[in-house]
Design a protein around this motif. Structure first.
Motif, PDB file in Angstrom:
ATOM      1  N   THR A 213      32.759   7.055  47.163  1.00 38.77           N
ATOM      2  CA  THR A 213      33.325   8.356  47.522  1.00 38.77           C
ATOM      3  C   THR A 213      34.796   8.173  47.860  1.00 38.77           C
ATOM      4  N   ASP A 214      35.660   8.932  47.150  1.00 39.97           N
ATOM      5  CA  ASP A 214      37.099   8.738  47.352  1.00 39.97           C
ATOM      6  C   ASP A 214      37.597   9.510  48.573  1.00 39.97           C
ATOM      7  N   HIS A 216      39.132  12.214  48.841  1.00 38.49           N
ATOM      8  CA  HIS A 216      38.981  13.664  48.762  1.00 38.49           C
ATOM      9  C   HIS A 216      37.524  14.098  48.859  1.00 38.49           C
ATOM     10  N   LYS A 218      35.188  13.140  46.697  1.00 36.95           N
ATOM     11  CA  LYS A 218      34.587  13.151  45.363  1.00 36.95           C
ATOM     12  C   LYS A 218      33.850  11.834  45.129  1.00 36.95           C
ATOM     13  N   GLU A 219      32.649  11.939  44.599  1.00 38.19           N
ATOM     14  CA  GLU A 219      31.820  10.756  44.395  1.00 38.19           C
ATOM     15  C   GLU A 219      31.926  10.239  42.967  1.00 38.19           C
ATOM     16  N   HIS A 220      32.053   8.921  42.862  1.00 39.48           N
ATOM     17  CA  HIS A 220      32.142   8.263  41.562  1.00 39.48           C
ATOM     18  C   HIS A 220      31.012   7.236  41.498  1.00 39.48           C
ATOM     19  N   ASP A 235      31.725  10.104  36.733  1.00 35.07           N
ATOM     20  CA  ASP A 235      31.990  10.838  37.950  1.00 35.07           C
ATOM     21  C   ASP A 235      30.907  11.882  38.151  1.00 35.07           C
ATOM     22  N   SER A 236      30.478  12.010  39.410  1.00 40.16           N
ATOM     23  CA  SER A 236      29.508  13.043  39.732  1.00 40.16           C
ATOM     24  C   SER A 236      30.228  14.262  40.257  1.00 40.16           C
ATOM     25  N   ALA A 237      29.475  15.282  40.587  1.00 35.32           N
ATOM     26  CA  ALA A 237      30.087  16.502  41.082  1.00 35.32           C
ATOM     27  C   ALA A 237      30.782  16.235  42.398  1.00 35.32           C
ATOM     28  N   GLU A 238      31.871  16.949  42.639  1.00 37.86           N
ATOM     29  CA  GLU A 238      32.619  16.762  43.874  1.00 37.86           C
ATOM     30  C   GLU A 238      31.809  17.269  45.042  1.00 37.86           C
ATOM     31  N   THR A 239      31.870  16.557  46.158  1.00 40.51           N
ATOM     32  CA  THR A 239      31.164  16.947  47.363  1.00 40.51           C
ATOM     33  C   THR A 239      32.130  17.140  48.500  1.00 40.51           C
ATOM     34  N   ASP A 240      31.654  17.755  49.567  1.00 39.41           N
ATOM     35  CA  ASP A 240      32.517  17.965  50.729  1.00 39.41           C
ATOM     36  C   ASP A 240      32.838  16.630  51.385  1.00 39.41           C
TER      37      ASP A 240
END
Length: 241
Positions: A213-214, A216, A218-220, A235-240
């Motif tokens: 998880t970066d 921001h 966002k999970e990779h 890359d997966s969907a962006e998360t909070d």
């Protein structure tokens, strides 16, 4: 009437005084004698105390036996290495470098040559990181390297999970802010990273699954199978965050 002579009176008086002194001395000697009853009590108490001492000694011996038994069981229960799986130990090393990474990266280093190339591209890593990678024996270990960008020097890449699951080394990590309200963090873009190593007692498992998880939120992800020529990343969907 015949009166006693002065010599006779003096002799009688001296005899009376001697008799009185002898009586007083006898009384003092009687007072100084120990009470026979008290003496018996002291002897009894001493004997009882010795018995109690033997009891304490026996108790201590029994306690030692019980403690040894518990320690033996504890050692057997702690036979695994902390990863939850027998036969594998997993450790990681965190680092930070001045070069800026455009995108998070995840790499499965399969050999000493891979590790050498990885280090050659990162000549700004510290000596501890270099040593951690160089000391890896790839005949018995799996090595995964992860990196992500951070906006200041208070960020790091935290390894949140690293374990063997269904014959796959699973790693979950995230770029996190380790600052506190009292911390002064310089606004400097950096790269934060971690190297995760799984070492096996037998032949190493070569399948890995990585989630990063970066900064921001966002999970990779990356999955690498033992029979694949190259690693695949998606890359997966962006998360909070």
């Amino acid at each position: 009437m015949t009166h006693p002579s002065r010599r006779t009176l003096l002799g009688s008086t001296a005899g009376l005084l001697a008799l009185t002194a002898g009586c007083i001395a006898d009384n003092d000697d009687d007072d100084d004698d120990p009470d026979p009853g008290s003496g018996s009590g002291d002897d009894d108490e001493s004997e009882n105390g010795g018995d109690n001492g033997n009891g304490d000694e026996n108790g201590a011996e029994n306690g030692d036996e019980d403690e040894d038994g518990e320690t033996g069981n504890g050692d057997e229960d702690d036979g695994d290495d902390g990863t939850g799986t027998d036969g594998v130990s997993i450790d990681d090393h965190q680092y930070q470098r001045s070069a800026v990474s455009e995108e998070p990266s995840m790499e499965h280093l399969r050999s000493a040559d891979d590790a050498e190339d990885w280090l050659a591209e990162r000549d700004d890593v510290d000596d501890d990181t270099t040593e951690f990678v160089d000391e890896t024996d790839f005949d018995e270990s799996v090595l995964v390297a992860l990196e992500g960008g951070g906006p200041n020097l208070c960020y790091e890449l935290a390894v949140e999970r690293a374990e063997l699951e269904d014959d796959t080394v699973v790693v979950e990590a995230a770029v996190v802010d380790e600052s506190t309200p009292e911390t002064a963090c310089a606004d400097q873009e950096v790269t934060v990273g971690a190297v995760v190593r799984a070492t096996f007692d037998d032949d190493p498992v070569t399948d890995v699954s990585v989630s990063l998880t970066d900064r921001h939120g966002k999970e990779h992800g990356m999955a690498a199978a033992s029979d694949s020529a190259t690693d695949s990343a998606s890359d997966s969907a962006e998360t909070d965050a």
